[in-house]
Write a protein that holds these residues in place. Structure first.
Motif, PDB file in Angstrom:
ATOM      1  N   ALA A 153       6.020  -9.859  59.545  1.00  0.00           N
ATOM      2  CA  ALA A 153       5.624 -10.401  60.980  1.00  0.00           C
ATOM      3  C   ALA A 153       6.331  -9.228  60.855  1.00  0.00           C
ATOM      4  CB  ALA A 153       5.962 -10.987  61.393  1.00  0.00           C
ATOM      5  N   SER A 154       7.487  -8.373  61.231  1.00  0.00           N
ATOM      6  CA  SER A 154       7.753  -7.488  62.263  1.00  0.00           C
ATOM      7  C   SER A 154       8.539  -6.218  61.113  1.00  0.00           C
ATOM      8  CB  SER A 154       9.334  -8.148  62.735  1.00  0.00           C
ATOM      9  OG  SER A 154      10.213  -9.239  61.462  1.00  0.00           O
ATOM     10  N   LEU A 155       8.708  -6.361  60.269  1.00  0.00           N
ATOM     11  CA  LEU A 155       9.465  -5.145  59.091  1.00  0.00           C
ATOM     12  C   LEU A 155       8.762  -3.998  59.189  1.00  0.00           C
ATOM     13  CD1 LEU A 155      12.263  -4.419  57.326  1.00  0.00           C
ATOM     14  CD2 LEU A 155      10.517  -5.065  55.397  1.00  0.00           C
ATOM     15  N   ARG A 156       7.160  -4.015  59.178  1.00  0.00           N
ATOM     16  CA  ARG A 156       7.218  -2.316  59.331  1.00  0.00           C
ATOM     17  C   ARG A 156       6.904  -2.448  60.090  1.00  0.00           C
ATOM     18  NH1 ARG A 156       1.483  -1.423  56.881  1.00  0.00           N
ATOM     19  NH2 ARG A 156       1.075  -3.346  57.058  1.00  0.00           N
ATOM     20  N   GLN A 157       6.976  -2.739  61.780  1.00  0.00           N
ATOM     21  CA  GLN A 157       7.370  -1.832  62.994  1.00  0.00           C
ATOM     22  C   GLN A 157       8.630  -1.482  63.611  1.00  0.00           C
ATOM     23  OE1 GLN A 157       5.731  -0.982  65.373  1.00  0.00           O
ATOM     24  NE2 GLN A 157       7.553  -0.551  66.301  1.00  0.00           N
ATOM     25  N   VAL A 158       9.960  -2.441  62.952  1.00  0.00           N
ATOM     26  CA  VAL A 158      11.410  -1.935  63.092  1.00  0.00           C
ATOM     27  C   VAL A 158      11.358  -0.894  61.648  1.00  0.00           C
ATOM     28  CG1 VAL A 158      13.998  -2.982  61.386  1.00  0.00           C
ATOM     29  CG2 VAL A 158      12.209  -4.791  63.232  1.00  0.00           C
ATOM     30  N   ILE A 159      11.073  -0.314  60.561  1.00  0.00           N
ATOM     31  CA  ILE A 159      11.164   0.409  59.646  1.00  0.00           C
ATOM     32  C   ILE A 159      10.558   2.061  60.600  1.00  0.00           C
ATOM     33  CG2 ILE A 159      10.551   2.212  57.771  1.00  0.00           C
ATOM     34  CD1 ILE A 159      10.484  -0.837  56.577  1.00  0.00           C
ATOM     35  N   LYS A 160       9.263   1.590  61.217  1.00  0.00           N
ATOM     36  CA  LYS A 160       8.314   3.185  62.218  1.00  0.00           C
ATOM     37  C   LYS A 160       9.187   2.781  62.987  1.00  0.00           C
ATOM     38  CE  LYS A 160       4.437   4.026  65.020  1.00  0.00           C
ATOM     39  NZ  LYS A 160       5.512   4.317  65.672  1.00  0.00           N
ATOM     40  N   SER A 161      10.179   2.156  63.807  1.00  0.00           N
ATOM     41  CA  SER A 161      10.726   2.506  65.331  1.00  0.00           C
ATOM     42  C   SER A 161      12.316   3.406  64.552  1.00  0.00           C
ATOM     43  CB  SER A 161      11.149   1.270  65.501  1.00  0.00           C
ATOM     44  OG  SER A 161      12.053   0.490  65.223  1.00  0.00           O
ATOM     45  N   ILE A 162      12.852   2.894  63.430  1.00  0.00           N
ATOM     46  CA  ILE A 162      13.942   4.016  63.053  1.00  0.00           C
ATOM     47  C   ILE A 162      13.360   5.062  62.405  1.00  0.00           C
ATOM     48  CG2 ILE A 162      15.747   3.869  60.993  1.00  0.00           C
ATOM     49  CD1 ILE A 162      15.738   0.765  61.128  1.00  0.00           C
ATOM     50  N   ALA A 163      12.643   4.838  61.447  1.00  0.00           N
ATOM     51  CA  ALA A 163      12.098   6.323  61.052  1.00  0.00           C
ATOM     52  C   ALA A 163      11.496   7.792  62.625  1.00  0.00           C
ATOM     53  CB  ALA A 163      10.796   6.706  60.975  1.00  0.00           C
ATOM     54  N   ASP A 164      10.970   6.977  63.683  1.00  0.00           N
ATOM     55  CA  ASP A 164      10.777   7.550  64.690  1.00  0.00           C
ATOM     56  C   ASP A 164      11.989   8.009  65.645  1.00  0.00           C
ATOM     57  OD1 ASP A 164       8.358   6.603  64.302  1.00  0.00           O
ATOM     58  OD2 ASP A 164       8.007   5.941  65.735  1.00  0.00           O
ATOM     59  N   ALA A 165      13.477   7.339  65.741  1.00  0.00           N
ATOM     60  CA  ALA A 165      14.238   7.286  66.164  1.00  0.00           C
ATOM     61  C   ALA A 165      15.109   8.609  65.462  1.00  0.00           C
ATOM     62  CB  ALA A 165      15.455   6.483  65.947  1.00  0.00           C
ATOM     63  N   ASP A 166      14.988   8.488  63.734  1.00  0.00           N
ATOM     64  CA  ASP A 166      15.501  10.183  62.961  1.00  0.00           C
ATOM     65  C   ASP A 166      15.183  10.262  61.936  1.00  0.00           C
ATOM     66  OD1 ASP A 166      17.250  11.996  61.888  1.00  0.00           O
ATOM     67  OD2 ASP A 166      17.889  11.454  63.772  1.00  0.00           O
ATOM     68  N   ALA A 167      14.429  11.272  61.576  1.00  0.00           N
ATOM     69  CA  ALA A 167      13.193  11.341  60.354  1.00  0.00           C
ATOM     70  C   ALA A 167      14.088  11.144  59.181  1.00  0.00           C
ATOM     71  CB  ALA A 167      12.426  12.348  61.236  1.00  0.00           C
ATOM     72  N   SER A 168      15.320  11.736  59.998  1.00  0.00           N
ATOM     73  CA  SER A 168      16.301  12.540  58.464  1.00  0.00           C
ATOM     74  C   SER A 168      16.933  11.084  58.252  1.00  0.00           C
ATOM     75  CB  SER A 168      17.423  13.361  59.008  1.00  0.00           C
ATOM     76  OG  SER A 168      18.192  13.030  59.520  1.00  0.00           O
ATOM     77  N   TRP A 169      17.372   9.849  58.544  1.00  0.00           N
ATOM     78  CA  TRP A 169      18.507   9.118  58.357  1.00  0.00           C
ATOM     79  C   TRP A 169      17.775   8.569  57.286  1.00  0.00           C
ATOM     80  CZ3 TRP A 169      18.460   6.029  63.613  1.00  0.00           C
ATOM     81  CH2 TRP A 169      19.739   7.473  64.636  1.00  0.00           C
ATOM     82  N   GLN A 170      18.694   7.620  56.027  1.00  0.00           N
ATOM     83  CA  GLN A 170      18.029   7.044  54.715  1.00  0.00           C
ATOM     84  C   GLN A 170      17.504   5.421  55.459  1.00  0.00           C
ATOM     85  OE1 GLN A 170      20.237   5.756  51.620  1.00  0.00           O
ATOM     86  NE2 GLN A 170      19.033   6.817  50.175  1.00  0.00           N
ATOM     87  N   ILE A 171      16.476   4.819  55.303  1.00  0.00           N
ATOM     88  CA  ILE A 171      16.361   3.988  55.561  1.00  0.00           C
ATOM     89  C   ILE A 171      16.284   2.916  53.990  1.00  0.00           C
ATOM     90  CG2 ILE A 171      14.816   1.630  56.445  1.00  0.00           C
ATOM     91  CD1 ILE A 171      13.779   4.220  57.689  1.00  0.00           C
ATOM     92  N   VAL A 172      16.234   2.195  53.461  1.00  0.00           N
ATOM     93  CA  VAL A 172      16.979   0.990  52.782  1.00  0.00           C
ATOM     94  C   VAL A 172      17.102  -0.323  53.517  1.00  0.00           C
ATOM     95  CG1 VAL A 172      18.805  -0.133  50.815  1.00  0.00           C
ATOM     96  CG2 VAL A 172      18.891   2.424  51.769  1.00  0.00           C
ATOM     97  N   ALA A 173      15.707  -0.059  52.374  1.00  0.00           N
ATOM     98  CA  ALA A 173      15.289  -2.835  52.553  1.00  0.00           C
ATOM     99  C   ALA A 173      15.460  -3.103  52.180  1.00  0.00           C
ATOM    100  CB  ALA A 173      13.749  -2.635  52.825  1.00  0.00           C
ATOM    101  N   VAL A 174      16.661  -4.318  51.758  1.00  0.00           N
ATOM    102  CA  VAL A 174      17.190  -4.972  50.448  1.00  0.00           C
ATOM    103  C   VAL A 174      16.493  -6.018  50.952  1.00  0.00           C
ATOM    104  CG1 VAL A 174      18.932  -6.100  49.250  1.00  0.00           C
ATOM    105  CG2 VAL A 174      18.886  -3.838  50.809  1.00  0.00           C
ATOM    106  N   ASP A 175      15.334  -6.378  49.745  1.00  0.00           N
ATOM    107  CA  ASP A 175      14.526  -7.764  50.034  1.00  0.00           C
ATOM    108  C   ASP A 175      15.508  -8.877  48.936  1.00  0.00           C
ATOM    109  OD1 ASP A 175      12.418  -9.564  50.291  1.00  0.00           O
ATOM    110  OD2 ASP A 175      11.984  -9.195  48.335  1.00  0.00           O
ATOM    111  N   ASP A 176      15.148 -10.140  50.023  1.00  0.00           N
ATOM    112  CA  ASP A 176      16.303 -10.731  49.839  1.00  0.00           C
ATOM    113  C   ASP A 176      15.420 -12.204  49.154  1.00  0.00           C
ATOM    114  OD1 ASP A 176      18.361 -12.497  48.848  1.00  0.00           O
ATOM    115  OD2 ASP A 176      19.073 -13.197  50.943  1.00  0.00           O
ATOM    116  N   CYS A 177      14.635 -11.166  47.699  1.00  0.00           N
ATOM    117  CA  CYS A 177      13.865 -13.217  47.134  1.00  0.00           C
ATOM    118  C   CYS A 177      12.571 -13.249  48.304  1.00  0.00           C
ATOM    119  CB  CYS A 177      14.753 -13.495  46.611  1.00  0.00           C
ATOM    120  SG  CYS A 177      13.844 -14.224  45.107  1.00  0.00           S
ATOM    121  N   SER A 178      12.365 -12.463  48.986  1.00  0.00           N
ATOM    122  CA  SER A 178      10.979 -12.878  50.173  1.00  0.00           C
ATOM    123  C   SER A 178      10.258 -13.757  49.438  1.00  0.00           C
ATOM    124  CB  SER A 178      10.363 -12.372  50.998  1.00  0.00           C
ATOM    125  OG  SER A 178      11.715 -11.445  51.897  1.00  0.00           O
TER     126      SER A 178
END
Lengths: 223, 111
Positions: free
Chosen positions: A15-40
């Motif tokens: 429900a929220s992950l896509r928006q969270v990732i977008k907000s981080i990428a918008d803050a600085d596109a150079s940051w590496q984003i690592v999502a750890v899916d805990d067996c969702s």
């Protein structure tokens, strides 16, 4: 420019992950984003892959502490110089990542903990603020020698050198206290930075706090 | 010897027979077999020498009878075993996490 990795532990956060990732990428596109899916059991991993971030998948649910450690270990391997822990539920504000990493970039701190109780306003529920978090702060002070304004802050950043010393073993919710304890034990230069927490639910309840204590106590015997 | 002592000994003998059967069927290893054999032999001795234990307990200044003290010790021992089990479980959980982490990092996924 320092390589910065943002670690997002995620369990059923479609429900929220896509928006969270977008907000981080918008803050600085150079940051590496690592999502750890805990067996969702929902499509959290799929959404993260579609967002184009690095996705690490746990084949069994291991808890938030374990997911953060997986992401942190990966960040160390991929030569990140600063590592940030950021929740997937949209409670943190991505634009504040810059504030939390600033003392590390400036060389003034090894680790920075976000705090709900410094200058910024967070809508912390009354019972949580006045009772649970006060008790948690007291427990941290007495048993862990940790003296921070926010005893359960999940928004934190640390340098690569600090990450290599923070070998936390708590897989579930007790990781928060353990990371603070390890930071103080290893005499890392720790600071707090004011952050905003947007509450969507109550979060950790009183019994959750008791469970954290139990996990931490058992952890003392499993070295 | 009281009838309760005889019943207790019969139950213990049944457990010891079962223990030997489990060992013969390879359901338990030698260490487990030895541990439980020693445990049941001590329990049988405690039942046989209950009167002497009563005397010992009185000599040590306890007001309870020997069987009560054995019960208290048994409960304390059970708590200890549960605690040991919890620690072992926590260690195994930690090992599982290491394996899960290794798999996750080795199979990282980009779009």
């Amino acid at each position: 420019m320092a390589k910065i990795s943002i670690i997002i532990p995620a369990y059923n956060e479609s429900a929220s992950l896509r928006q969270v990732i977008k907000s981080i990428a918008d803050a600085d596109a150079s940051w590496q984003i690592v999502a750890v899916d805990d067996c969702s059991t929902d499509n959290t991993a799929k959404l993260a892959r579609e967002a184009g971030v690095v996705v690490l998948s746990h084949v069994i649910n291991r808890g938030q502490g374990a997911a953060l450690k997986t992401g942190t270990d990966y960040a160390i391997i991929s030569e990140a110089e600063i590592i940030v822990h950021f929740d997937a539920d949209g409670q943190f504000v991505a634009s504040e990542i810059k504030d939390i990493i600033a003392p590390i970039i400036a060389g003034r701190a090894d680790i920075v903990f976000g705090s709900r109780f410094l200058s910024k306003k967070s809508n912390v529920p009354w019972f949580k603020k006045r009772i649970i978090l006060r008790l948690a702060r007291l427990v941290n002070r007495i048993f862990l020698s940790v003296n921070l304004s926010d005893p359960q802050s999940g928004f934190r950043a640390f340098s690569r050198a600090a990450a290599e010393k923070l070998n936390w073993r708590q897989d579930r919710m007790a990781h928060c206290s353990e990371i603070m304890h390890l930071a103080f034990k290893n005499k890392l230069r720790a600071q707090e930075a004011p952050v905003t927490i947007i509450y969507r639910d109550f979060g950790q309840k009183f019994l959750g706090g008791v469970k954290i204590l139990e996990e931490f106590f058992l952890g003392l015997f499993t070295k | 010897m009281f009838i309760q002592q005889v019943i207790g000994l019969i139950i213990i003998v049944c457990f010891i027979f079962r223990l030997f059967w489990q060992k013969r069927q390879n359901h338990i290893n030698a260490a487990e077999f030895s541990f439980w054999l020693v445990f049941w032999v001590i329990a049988a001795l405690a039942i046989i020498f209950l009167r002497q234990i009563d005397g010992l307990v009185r000599y040590l200044g306890f007001t309870a009878s020997g069987i009560n003290v054995l019960l208290y010790l048994g409960v304390a021992l059970l708590f200890y075993f549960i605690f040991r089990l919890r620690i072992r479980l926590a260690k195994v959980e930690g090992e599982i996490t290491k394996v899960v982490r290794e798999i996750a990092i080795n199979n990282k996924n980009y779009k």
